[in-house]
Enzyme design. Structure first.
Site, mmCIF file in Angstrom:
data_model
loop_
_atom_site.group_PDB
_atom_site.id
_atom_site.type_symbol
_atom_site.label_atom_id
_atom_site.label_comp_id
_atom_site.label_asym_id
_atom_site.label_seq_id
_atom_site.Cartn_x
_atom_site.Cartn_y
_atom_site.Cartn_z
ATOM 1 N N ASP A 6 0.907 -1.141 0.091
ATOM 2 C CA ASP A 6 -0.013 0.027 0.031
ATOM 3 C C ASP A 6 0.921 1.356 0.059
ATOM 4 O O ASP A 6 1.559 1.580 1.043
ATOM 5 C CB ASP A 6 -0.988 -0.002 1.346
ATOM 6 C CG ASP A 6 -2.197 0.578 1.083
ATOM 7 O OD1 ASP A 6 -3.235 0.172 1.335
ATOM 8 O OD2 ASP A 6 -2.227 1.664 0.431
ATOM 9 N N ASP B 272 -2.742 4.942 -2.260
ATOM 10 C CA ASP B 272 -3.569 5.529 -1.520
ATOM 11 C C ASP B 272 -3.800 6.894 -2.073
ATOM 12 O O ASP B 272 -2.958 7.753 -2.150
ATOM 13 C CB ASP B 272 -3.201 5.664 0.052
ATOM 14 C CG ASP B 272 -3.999 6.072 0.878
ATOM 15 O OD1 ASP B 272 -4.923 5.315 1.253
ATOM 16 O OD2 ASP B 272 -3.912 7.092 1.544
ATOM 17 N N GLU C 122 -5.986 3.973 -5.834
ATOM 18 C CA GLU C 122 -7.352 4.618 -5.173
ATOM 19 C C GLU C 122 -8.012 5.917 -5.498
ATOM 20 O O GLU C 122 -6.877 6.795 -5.409
ATOM 21 C CB GLU C 122 -7.292 4.458 -3.609
ATOM 22 C CG GLU C 122 -8.525 5.040 -2.974
ATOM 23 C CD GLU C 122 -8.329 5.294 -1.330
ATOM 24 O OE1 GLU C 122 -7.416 5.928 -1.086
ATOM 25 O OE2 GLU C 122 -9.357 4.920 -0.657
ATOM 26 N N HIS D 181 -11.271 -1.967 3.638
ATOM 27 C CA HIS D 181 -11.002 -1.754 5.167
ATOM 28 C C HIS D 181 -11.785 -0.362 5.309
ATOM 29 O O HIS D 181 -11.772 0.049 6.480
ATOM 30 C CB HIS D 181 -9.682 -1.442 5.487
ATOM 31 C CG HIS D 181 -8.995 -0.509 4.604
ATOM 32 N ND1 HIS D 181 -8.814 -0.558 3.288
ATOM 33 C CD2 HIS D 181 -8.353 0.723 5.120
ATOM 34 C CE1 HIS D 181 -8.222 0.577 2.841
ATOM 35 N NE2 HIS D 181 -7.868 1.373 3.878
ATOM 36 N N ASP D 182 -12.292 0.255 4.359
ATOM 37 C CA ASP D 182 -12.917 1.756 4.649
ATOM 38 C C ASP D 182 -14.566 1.507 4.407
ATOM 39 O O ASP D 182 -15.295 2.545 4.929
ATOM 40 C CB ASP D 182 -12.580 2.715 3.653
ATOM 41 C CG ASP D 182 -11.301 3.211 3.846
ATOM 42 O OD1 ASP D 182 -10.418 3.253 2.681
ATOM 43 O OD2 ASP D 182 -10.539 3.059 5.023
HETATM 44 O O1 TEU Z 1 -9.083 6.323 2.099
HETATM 45 C C1 TEU Z 1 -9.364 7.288 1.095
HETATM 46 C C2 TEU Z 1 -10.808 8.011 1.606
HETATM 47 O O2 TEU Z 1 -11.329 8.877 1.002
HETATM 48 C C3 TEU Z 1 -11.358 7.585 2.781
HETATM 49 O O3 TEU Z 1 -11.226 8.489 3.758
HETATM 50 C C4 TEU Z 1 -12.675 6.704 2.439
HETATM 51 O O4 TEU Z 1 -12.973 7.080 1.138
HETATM 52 C C5 TEU Z 1 -13.603 7.203 3.472
HETATM 53 O O5 TEU Z 1 -13.257 6.966 4.633
HETATM 54 C C6 TEU Z 1 -14.777 6.230 3.259
HETATM 55 O O6 TEU Z 1 -15.813 6.520 4.298
HETATM 56 C C7 TEU Z 1 -7.712 6.101 2.020
HETATM 57 C C8 TEU Z 1 -7.385 4.776 2.847
HETATM 58 O O7 TEU Z 1 -8.123 3.828 2.183
HETATM 59 C C9 TEU Z 1 -7.962 5.200 4.208
HETATM 60 O O8 TEU Z 1 -7.900 4.024 5.088
HETATM 61 C C10 TEU Z 1 -7.015 6.314 4.844
HETATM 62 O O9 TEU Z 1 -7.718 6.614 6.082
HETATM 63 C C11 TEU Z 1 -7.275 7.424 3.948
HETATM 64 O O10 TEU Z 1 -7.040 7.338 2.502
HETATM 65 C C12 TEU Z 1 -6.043 8.505 4.164
HETATM 66 O O11 TEU Z 1 -4.693 7.824 4.200
#
Ligand code: TEU
Ligand code: CA
Length: 584
Positions: free
Chosen positions: A99, A206, A275, A347-348
């Site tokens: 990542d 990311d 992403e 994970h989000d």
């Molecule tokens: O996520 C990007 C992001 O926009 C996240 O905030 C997500 O879309 C949102 O929480 C959805 O509810 C990436 C990573 O996947 C995330 O875990 C990190 O917190 C974020 O970037 C910052 O690095």
């Protein structure tokens, strides 16, 4: 067109290391734990493992705040553990993708520490701006602008050592790197090459579509008038819409093409997936079109709620037709060039079986998991399986705020309930239970023992986040040898991707005329057609009539796959690949 790239019939499995397998009893998953589970992953049949960050980090945002890109955080182990995992994975034909978090670093990274000194060579590696006294960010008429953070509050934090503010689109411990500075880009590429030379197989990148900001001719960030919203970049209607001044900026394609040249030119067998908040299906086609030599594929967000013009915490009922329209637009845009990633879980995101399916009974949960698994894996693109999705794991169903760990969720509760008073505590607890990122982060459920086999039963500490009590029934040990389990079904889906060229390479076309709750489409390759119909309602729908109508689409009976979330329908076998006789 070139022969189909290796990843066009591959399946990627996302591991959230913190919650996957703990081998030293500290309640946190670790690298040795992943290595100990490689045979399970090889049995499932996946081709690539994407690891969420395991680099040195203060763990403010669970590792998405990196303080040393070229060392492993002791929480997860050592570089030697990483080398062992790489070797053991490659022995099993599994690739490892790391990542890459380079839109921002941790505020504890050496680069940021140095940048606090205006005379240091790193002074311009971040977005530092003075503020006019009385117009500090977050106040009306703020200087330099009124952007909000994804995690609430202002996107500008004052640094007393430097006497200026720095930009952080995420937490204040995640300062944005200044990609306009070529020295920043070179340092990132050098680090990426160091990892590729160490033997990894690529990167998930990311928020890579936030690295080019919409600066004006003299490099200045635009200001925005208006009150700072409680949890969003100002000027934005809804949480899920990224800050328009930081998404997909004017140098986006230039930076991605430069990265491709500097890191991946001449290498083989790698995977790059970005992403991509703020990216439309049309822009996805441009960035993933091989002719443009940028990225292999992207994660888009419109089908998981981005851009809907509302806060993610405002819950709306699931509409199958809404999902169908979003995915159809994504498939349509890459019909002739470019590529699609396929995901519902990560994970989000909350777990799809709870979010859009029905996890209220065992039977409905299994049907829902299979229906959404089939729906996703029958599309054209590269599917991503998030740890536990192959078991039909559900949301956490937490009942109290102290069970939550994610700073996004905890900040949102404080901002929306205590500060902005936008939601009542009860309503916010419902929002968290439905869509908090922690729903995806409860420990992987390996068996029915007290900590689900994630941490040893006799460990003297509890796991860092509560194990879901339903692990007694939902776990790998219970499903591994059962062909009718969700695990068994995912194994078949993954095998189909590998063995059935209609699935991996066939065209995708929607089929209209189906019941609004039936998601129907046809895949076609060299005249052979596969009709997929998934009933996403909780009730029986008249599929036979549908199939009669749809058979007119010229699909012979032996190639119909019918899955339902609610009622039971036999799944007719797909010629030469078994899904036969599955009661959906
Ligand atoms: O996520 C990007 C992001 O926009 C996240 O905030 C997500 O879309 C949102 O929480 C959805 O509810 C990436 C990573 O996947 C995330 O875990 C990190 O917190 C974020 O970037 C910052 O690095
Ligand atoms: Ca551990």
């Amino acid at each position: 067109a070139t022969a189909n790239p290796w990843w066009s019939n591959a399946v990627v499995y996302q591991i959230y290391p913190r919650s996957f397998q703990d081998t030293n009893g500290d309640g946190f998953g670790d690298l040795k734990g992943i290595t100990s589970r490689l045979d399970y992953l090889a049995d499932l049949g996946v081709d690539v493992l994407w690891l969420s960050p395991v680099f040195k980090s203060p763990q403010d945002d669970n590792g998405y705040d990196i303080s040393d890109y070229q060392d492993i955080d002791p929480l997860f182990g050592t570089l030697e553990d990483m080398d062992e995992l790489l070797a053991e994975a490659h022995k099993r034909g599994l690739k490892i993708v790391m990542d890459l978090v380079v839109n921002h670093t941790s505020d504890e990274h050496a680069w940021f520490e140095a940048s606090k000194d205006k005379t240091d060579p790193h002074a311009d590696w971040y977005w530092w701006r003075p503020a006019k006294p009385g117009h500090e960010p977050g106040t009306p008429g703020a200087e330099p602008n009124q952007w909000g953070s994804y995690f609430g509050g202002s996107a500008w934090e004052y640094c007393p050592e430097r006497g200026e503010y720095y930009l952080h689109q995420f937490s204040k411990k995640q300062p944005d790197l200044n990609w306009e500075n070529p020295a920043v880009r070179k340092a990132v590429y050098d680090m990426m090459n160091w990892w590729m030379d160490r033997g990894i197989d690529g990167f998930r990148m990311d928020v890579i579509t936030l690295i080019s900001k919409h600066v004006d001719a003299n490099g200045e960030l635009p200001g925005i008038a208006g009150a700072l919203t409680e949890d969003l970049p100002v000027g934005e209607e809804g949480y899920s819409s990224p800050n328009p001044f930081c998404a997909d900026g004017p140098r986006q394609d230039e930076f991605l093409a430069e990265m491709r040249r500097e890191v991946f030119e001449g290498r083989e067998g790698f995977l790059t997936v970005g992403e991509a908040p703020g990216i439309t299906p049309e822009r996805n086609e441009h960035i993933t079109n091989p002719a443009n030599k940028e990225l292999d594929m992207l994660f888009l967000f419109d089908h998981v709620g981005e851009g809907e013009g509302r806060s993610k915490w405002e819950l709306v009922p699931f509409q199958p037709s809404w999902l169908r329209d979003k995915l159809a637009a994504q498939q349509d845009a890459v019909r002739n060039a470019g590529w699609a990633s396929l995901f519902f879980c990560n994970h989000d995101q909350p777990r799809v079986v709870s979010r859009w399916g029905d996890d209220s009974t065992e039977e409905a949960r299994v049907r829902s998991a299979k229906a959404f698994g089939l729906l996703l894996h029958m599309h054209r693109g590269t599917p991503y399986v998030y740890q536990g999705e192959e078991l039909g794991m559900t949301n956490a169903h937490f009942t109290s705020l102290d069970q939550y760990r994610d700073l996004e969720s905890i900040n949102a509760f404080r901002q929306r309930v205590q500060e902005a008073k936008i939601q009542s505590p009860e309503s916010m607890m419902e929002s968290l239970a439905a869509i908090s990122r922690d729903n995806a982060r409860t420990p992987m459920q390996w068996d029915a023992s007290v900590y689900a086999g994630f941490t040893a039963p006799d460990a003297d500490v509890e796991p860092w986040i509560s194990v879901n009590p339903n692990h007694a029934a939902i776990n790998a040990a219970a499903e591994f040898d059962d062909p009718d389990s969700v695990y068994g079904f995912y194994k078949q889906l993954i095998a189909l991707r590998h063995d059935n060229p209609i699935v991996s390479a066939g065209d995708w076309n929607p089929v209209d005329g189906a019941d609004e709750h039936v998601y129907a489409f046809v895949r076609e390759l060299d005249g052979r057609r596969l009709l997929v119909m998934v009933n996403l309602s909780g009730r029986p729908v008249d599929l036979p009539a549908e199939s009669a109508a749809l058979l007119a689409a010229g699909v012979d009976e032996s190639q119909i796959v019918i899955a339902t979330r609610g009622a039971s329908h036999a799944v007719v076998s797909i010629a030469n690949n078994e899904l036969a006789g599955w009661e959906g």
